[in-house]
Every structure is written in C-alpha cells, then in structure tokens.
Motif scaffolding. Structure first.
Motif, short mmCIF file in Angstrom:
data_model
loop_
_atom_site.label_atom_id
_atom_site.label_comp_id
_atom_site.label_asym_id
_atom_site.label_seq_id
_atom_site.Cartn_x
_atom_site.Cartn_y
_atom_site.Cartn_z
N PRO A 35 -2.17 2.09 -7.00
CA PRO A 35 -4.18 2.45 -6.01
C PRO A 35 -3.64 1.05 -5.96
N ARG A 36 -4.69 1.12 -4.25
CA ARG A 36 -5.17 -0.07 -3.41
C ARG A 36 -5.58 -1.27 -3.88
N PHE B 17 0.76 -1.26 0.36
CA PHE B 17 -0.38 -0.43 -0.03
C PHE B 17 0.78 1.33 -0.06
N THR B 18 1.78 1.34 0.07
CA THR B 18 2.72 2.76 0.46
C THR B 18 3.50 2.11 -1.27
N ASP C 13 -9.80 4.10 1.19
CA ASP C 13 -10.18 5.23 2.15
C ASP C 13 -9.24 4.77 3.88
N ASP D 278 -8.34 3.28 6.93
CA ASP D 278 -7.16 3.12 7.92
C ASP D 278 -7.19 1.46 8.13
N LEU D 279 -5.25 1.37 8.00
CA LEU D 279 -4.73 0.55 8.57
C LEU D 279 -4.64 0.03 9.64
N GLY D 280 -4.30 0.67 10.64
CA GLY D 280 -3.90 0.70 11.96
C GLY D 280 -3.78 1.12 12.97
#
Lengths: 239, 314
Positions: free
Chosen positions: A87-88, A82-83, A235, A237-239
C-alpha cells in the motif's frame, strides 16, 4: 516489511547527498548564538534554545525532508515504489522512518553543541541537559512526519509550504495570542527539554502542560499530517 | 480456441480537467508483444498509467488476468518501466534494483540474487556497482527494464524503451523484448520508433487523440483501410508494356513510372492484382525481377490512420 525497505533506501540516499551535511551544519548556529549570549551573561540556553527550537530545527528538517519527498512526487520516481505490491501509505511511513533517523541525529547534534556552549559559558545543569536529547528526538519525529506529509501533498513547493505553516505555528500565532503556543511544536519541545521557548528566556504567560501531554502533542504533529497525506495519496493521480 | 485475454480495457475514459486523455477505449491484449502507437498526446502514456494505477480512470474499468486494476495482486504480475529518466541517483544500479526487489516481497538474499540476474540479463554486469547518476541514457533504459523484470511478471509494460538509444543499444533492447514475448509474457511496448516496433511484432494498438483507432495485425489493418488504395511497386524490363496490360483491370486506380525499370500502381484489390500479374507478364513476355508493397507496413498504416482518423479500424 516494505516500509523498512523504503526507510533503508531513504537513509542510504540521504547519507550520500551533500545537502544533508550542508543543512546539518545549521546545527552549529544555535550553539554559536548561545555562546555569544552566554559570554555576555544572558545564558547560552536563553538565546540558543529558542533559536534551535523555533528556527533552526524547522528549517533544517523542512529542507532535508520536505524537499526530497516533494521532488520524488514531482519527478515521479515515487512510481517505482507505488507500482510494487504494497500500500502507498507504507511508502510514506518508510520515508518518515528513514528521514527521522537522519533528522534526529542532526537535532541531537544541535542540542549537544548548545549544551557544550552552555557548559563553556555558564552553569552546566547536567540533569536538565539530559532531557534535551529526548525532547529533540520527539521534535524531530514531529517535524519529519509533518514534512513528509507536506512533501507528498504540495510537491511543487514543499519547503516553502512547510516553512509557511511552521512560521505561523512557531512564530506568528504565539506572538498574536499566548495561548496559541499550545499548538506550537517548539513550545512543547521546550516543555520536554527545559529549554526556554521565548527569546532571551522571557517567562511565558501560559501554564506549562504535563510532560506527557507535550509528548502526545508532538506525536500528533507527527502522525496526523501523515495520516492525512496517506489518505490523499492513496487515490491521487500521479501525473 | 480463444487466445487468453491478459489485459482488458472496458470503455475506459480519462479526463485531466477538461483535457481528454482517453475516450471510451475498449481493447483486449493477450500474450506476446503488442506495439502501442500514436502521435504525441494520443494517450499512450495515459493508457499505461491507468494500467499501472498511477492514474485512475474517470470511467470504465481495467483488468489484468481478470482482476481489477489497481490492486496489490495485479501489481505482483505487472512489471513496469516508466518513461521517466530519473532514478534514485545516489544509489548504484545493484542497490536500486535490490531495494525494489525487496519491496516486491523478496527476502534480502533472494532480492540480491534477482537484482544481479536481471542486471546481467540486460547487459549491465560490468556496471552494477556504479552510481546510476553516472549512467548513459542507454544504461538507464536497461536499468529500468531490469527493475521491471525482477519478479518475473506475466505482464511487462514498457513506455518508450528505445528513447535515447543508439542503434546498437536499440537492437539489443529489441532482442530482449522479443525474448520476453517468446517466453509467453504479455509485453506492451509504447513507442514512436515504428520500424523498431515493426521488427518486434505485427500486433499493434493505434491511439489518436485518446481514441482507439485500430487494433490487430498490421497487415490485416492495412487491408481494411479502403480509402487508401494499396501501392504496389514492380521492377521489370518492360514497365510500360506491363502497364498497358494492367490498365485493363478494374481495380487499378493509378499508374506511375518512378524510373525506367519501375512501375508503381495503386489498387483497391491487391489480391486480384497479385493473381493477374503473373499471367499478364507471361502473356506480354515481361520479366519481373522484384515486387513489393511500399505501404503494407506499419509506418504507412500509422500515417493513414492518424492523418485521417475518421475511419478507425478494429
């Protein structure tokens, strides 16, 4: 394209995971069951077919796919993808592609073993048996798309979540009302493969749709959950 | 000439439900190494996650080279080594880093070359083809750094890069980080290991309970913490005689004699004291052999700021 990179990585990792092979051993179960029933005169496909489509395939794919995908979100290793500058949704597409390669092999193996059991215990209808791999590959696509989506959306308990939904769609709902079979991906796979949907080959009260409709339903099973998961993950949040 | 602003936080807040991760954080970070400090729960990881797009700010905006984050263009200039210790365990380091290089847009040959280069750079040349699952903690940290440097980013974000490293590995990691800073990159290092951060940089950002307490040079920050007088330690042959002379200075707050040859005093105006000490020593025939300021360091600054954070400094 980055989705292909993700897919290649998924394939490489799955090929080195012992659980992939252990779970794939479930492919023998419908054939064994079918062989037992076939030897008793019921026909291998009558018992093994529904077992493969409604139980073994969902179990295998949910365990092989939803589990690892959910784990990548839960332990945040998905951050490495994801970084990167893409695109995700391409990460999910890549996961689906990579797992599809593995799952379709496992399901085609299950179909092939069932066909062998049928040939050994009853009449081998070669023409209809040719439909089985195609139908199972489409079932694999549907189950993989769904399982990747569940893994992304319910990362804490992905396999359980996948199995609960599949138990409803493949088991409970069609038992409650025949017409709910039209939602079942195993039902549409049975239309495509010619394998029986009901156990012991009982006739279904619902009229079989055209093959193209069943194929389209399976593709919707693959694409729709993935689209939803992509929109949510974009959109989230991952954590 | 104003130094270039690479990373910009404008009034960024982040809530996790009712838990506050960051509160109205505004800061500017330029090129070179910046230490990101704070106790557990201060918001360091949240700040890095907002910068990498892992989490979205509840309020405010973040920019990298003037571009709002997250964005695909910003990701091309950011390299990130997260705190997580898990990788794609089934892969070798070479395979893992090569895959990420390809995901960064490199073709196969370039990706393989860059993967090998960065793994060499971090000292993993002899373990490239071993599975990551067999790696020690130190090797994992270096693998994380390698994947962060693949695309030669201008911004390098390192979340606790020293965790789990032995002293030799820490020294090596510190050298790698200093080289990155020397190459003109903006390197943000989040760490609890204050003495290691102090060796790498004097530029710090201090967070506490999600708030920015201080940003800037550690010595300048120390000078501004008025509520804690500066401690100065002197080693000399006649500490009591020198103390008798120093007690006349208006800025002296306290005096102690930790040993027969050591005088320690507290002052709110260290510069005035440093100017007066040589004259007093000459006048009273005192031979001074050492002079130091025990709390003009990062650990003391960090302690003063976080144990009584009412007076934040920026």
């Amino acid at each position: 394209m980055s989705a292909l990179t993700v897919a290649r990585t998924v394939l490489l990792r799955a090929s080195r995971r012992p659980s992939t092979y252990v779970i794939s051993a479930l492919a023998f179960v419908p054939a064994l069951f079918g062989a037992i029933l076939g030897s008793q005169g019921h026909g291998a496909l009558a018992g093994g077919g529904p077992l493969a489509l409604r139980l073994v395939a969902p179990l295998m794919v949910a365990a092989m796919v939803a589990g690892p995908v959910g784990e990548s979100f839960e332990n945040r290793t998905v951050v490495y993808w994801f970084t990167r500058p893409f695109p995700r949704w391409q990460v999910l597409a890549g996961e689906a592609l990579g797992h599809f390669a593995v799952a379709s092999l496992a399901l085609v193996l299950a179909g092939a073993l069932l066909a062998v059991a049928n040939a050994l215990t009853g009449t081998a209808d070669l023409a209809s048996l040719a439909r089985i791999p195609v139908g199972l590959v489409l079932e694999a696509a549907a189950l993989v798309g769904f399982s990747v989506a569940i893994g992304a959306l319910v990362p804490k308990h992905p396999v359980l979540a996948a199995l609960v939904v599949l138990m409803l769609s493949e088991g409970a709902l069609p038992m409650v009302w025949d017409k709910l079979s039209y939602l079942s991906l195993a039902y549409h796979t049975s239309v495509l493969t010619g394998l029986p949907f009901s156990f012991l080959g009982g006739a279904s009260d619902v009229a079989a749709p055209p093959l193209a409709v069943s194929a389209a339903v399976l593709l919707v099973w693959a694409a729709a959950p993935l689209a939803v998961a992509s929109a949510v993950v974009r959109d989230r949040d991952l954590g | 000439m104003n130094p270039e602003v690479v990373i910009e936080f404008n009034a960024v807040s982040k809530w996790y439900g009712v838990v506050l991760g960051l509160r109205e954080v505004s800061l500017r970070i330029g090129r070179g190494i910046t230490g990101l400090l704070g106790p557990n729960g201060a918001g360091k990881s949240t700040l890095l996650k907002v910068l990498t797009g892992e989490v979205s700010p509840s309020r405010g905006e973040v920019k990298v080279f003037g571009q709002r984050v997250p964005s695909l263009d910003a990701f091309k200039r950011i390299g990130y080594a997260p705190e997580i210790e898990v990788f794609f365990e089934e892969l070798t380091a070479r395979e893992f880093v090569t895959a990420l290089a390809q995901a960064s847009g490199m073709d196969g040959a370039t990706a393989r070359r860059r993967a090998e280069e960065t793994l060499h750079e971090v000292g993993l040349e002899k373990a490239l083809d071993r599975r990551v699952s067999t790696y020690s903690k130190g090797m994992r940290q270096r693998t994380k750094l390698a994947q962060a440097l693949l695309h030669d980013p201008d911004v390098v974000l390192l979340d606790e890069p020293m965790t789990g490293l032995d002293p030799l590995a820490r020294a090596h990691m510190g050298e790698l980080i200093q080289k990155l800073g020397a190459r003109g990159k903006a390197v943000v290092v989040s760490s609890h290991i204050l003495d290691e951060v102090e060796m790498m940089t004097s530029q710090i950002v201090v967070l506490y309970k999600g708030q920015l307490l201080a940003q800037g040079d550690v010595h300048a920050i120390r000078a501004m913490i008025d509520r804690h007088p500066h401690r100065v330690a002197l080693t000399c042959d006649a500490p009591r005689a020198l103390a008798a002379a120093l007690v006349g200075l208006p800025s002296i707050a306290a005096l102690r004699f930790p040993s027969d040859t050591t005088l320690e005093f507290e002052t709110r105006d260290p510069d005035a004291c440093y100017g007066a000490i040589p004259k007093l020593a000459l006048a009273h025939n005192v031979k001074i052999t050492a002079l130091s300021s025990p709390d003009d360091n990062l650990a003391a600054v960090f302690r003063y700021l976080t144990t009584d954070p009412r007076g934040g400094v920026s």
